[in-house]
Structures are given as C-alpha cells and as structure tokens.
Design an enzyme around this catalytic site. Structure first.
Site, PDB file in Angstrom:
ATOM      1  N   LYS A   1       0.832  -1.204   0.000  1.00  0.00           N
ATOM      2  CA  LYS A   1       0.000   0.000   0.000  1.00  0.00           C
ATOM      3  C   LYS A   1       0.866   1.254   0.000  1.00  0.00           C
ATOM      4  CE  LYS A   1      -2.095   1.590   3.698  1.00  0.00           C
ATOM      5  NZ  LYS A   1      -3.024   1.749   4.845  1.00  0.00           N
TER       6      LYS A   1
ATOM      7  N   ASP B   1      -6.372   0.446   0.264  1.00  0.00           N
ATOM      8  CA  ASP B   1      -6.603   0.681   1.687  1.00  0.00           C
ATOM      9  C   ASP B   1      -8.001   0.158   2.044  1.00  0.00           C
ATOM     10  OD1 ASP B   1      -8.335   2.525   0.586  1.00  0.00           O
ATOM     11  OD2 ASP B   1      -7.702   4.177   1.872  1.00  0.00           O
TER      12      ASP B   1
END
Length: 215
Positions: free
Chosen positions: A121, A139
């Site tokens: 991420k 996310d």
C-alpha cells in the site's frame, strides 16, 4: 455489464463527483510521505498531519531522523498510536535511505518494498503520488467499496484486490481512482451506514441494487 465496463463507469462518475483526487496526507518531499503513511496506520490522516509538524520541526531531513533514536522519535509520534513500532520503522527506513540510497527515495516498487515499514500500500502510494507512475493503493476504503460495487467479490485481501483491479482499471487511472474511493468512502459510502440514496453509483453498485430489490 462486464467488470471492465463497470470499472470505467465508476471511474468516470467518481471523476465528476470528486474532480480533485489528492492524497489527504500533507507532504512536500517523498520521504515525508513515507513517514506519514507509516504513521497513518490505525490513525487518521488529520492527526498525522498535525503530529508531523512537530516531528519535522525537530528532525527536518532524512539524516536528522536517521541519527535520532527510536525513543526520541516515539516521544513525538506517540499520539498516532503504536508509537514504538512506528518510531522504530521510521528510524530504520531513514537510515536505509541515507546509507543505501544517498538520502533519496527510490522510484522502483521493489526497492520501496525493501524499506522497513513499507508494504504494498505504501509503495503504491509513493509510486503514484510522488513519481506519477501506475499504482493501485488498496486501503480499507478501496477494499470495502470494490466489494460493495462488485469490482471484486468477497475479497478482503489487499494484494488480491490490487491484482484484480490491475486487470480491469486502466493503469493511468489507478492512483486517482483509489484517492476517490477514499473520498467517496468518507463522504457517502461509509462503513457503518452507506448513504445509497445520495450515491452517484447506486444504479450500478451491486450492493445498492441488491438492497433496493429487498425493500
């Protein structure tokens, strides 16, 4: 509608709804985004933006954070939660940037993944926002909305969602789309009570259609 066509429709509608797709973490240098995204784990971006002001006032560059002790960093970042592990990762990351990358953040995805505290991420966020390269940041908002809309089905694993999106989202759209997922997830499609009646995607969203048919 195929998933590819659904993805394109979602992209266009969210573009109209949220024309400015920006990261909500404040930064003006790549290393600062690395620090902020590590602090943002289980913490709001708004709080991180406040805490880093004090952090950068005392440690204004990579070398300063690399030379600090984790305990000194923890004193400042504690309000973000998980202070000990976050301070340790930030210090180790800055030391690696200093010692192996001449105090520059690498623009290579695999190199970013080798930095302490940096996962997929974070690496994707850096690639997309800093280096303007294709990126997909999965996310919690992205994962939740992709499942509700029907871009993926019953998939909560961040990497699997990312891989699924790479197949249906044009590479140049991925980074901005994920920012718009965050904006839409906060403004309309929140986790506790999605406001489907206000949603620009309600007629093409799998969950919204299913819920409407059950009324």
């Amino acid at each position: 509608m195929t998933k590819e066509k659904l993805a394109l429709a979602v992209i266009e509608r969210l573009k109209q709804e949220y024309p400015d797709a920006d990261c909500t973490l404040d930064y003006d240098q790549a290393w600062k985004l690395l620090v902020s995204v590590r602090l943002a784990a289980q913490c709001t971006d708004a709080r991180v933006n406040v805490v880093v002001e004090d952090l950068y006032a005392k440690y204004p560059d990579i070398d300063a954070l690399a030379n600090a002790t984790p305990e000194e960093i923890e004193e400042i970042v504690r309000p973000c939660g998980l202070g000990k592990s976050k301070a340790r990762d930030i210090n180790a990351c800055m030391r690696m940037l200093r010692d192996e990358y001449h105090s520059q953040v690498p623009d290579d995805f695999n190199a970013l993944l080798k930095l302490p505290g940096v996962g997929r991420k974070s690496a994707n966020l850096i690639m997309g926002d800093v280096f303007k390269k294709p990126a997909i940041v999965t996310d919690t908002h992205c994962i939740r909305l992709c499942n509700r809309i029907g871009l993926v089905h019953d998939c909560k694993d961040p990497k699997k969602v990312e891989m699924a999106l790479w197949k249906i989202v044009p590479p140049e759209e991925g980074s901005d789309l994920c920012h718009r997922f965050v904006m839409h997830g906060r403004a309309v499609c929140n986790a506790r009570k999605p406001e489907c009646e206000k949603c620009c995607l309600s007629d093409i969203c799998r969950c919204a259609r299913e819920e409407a048919s059950n009324v």
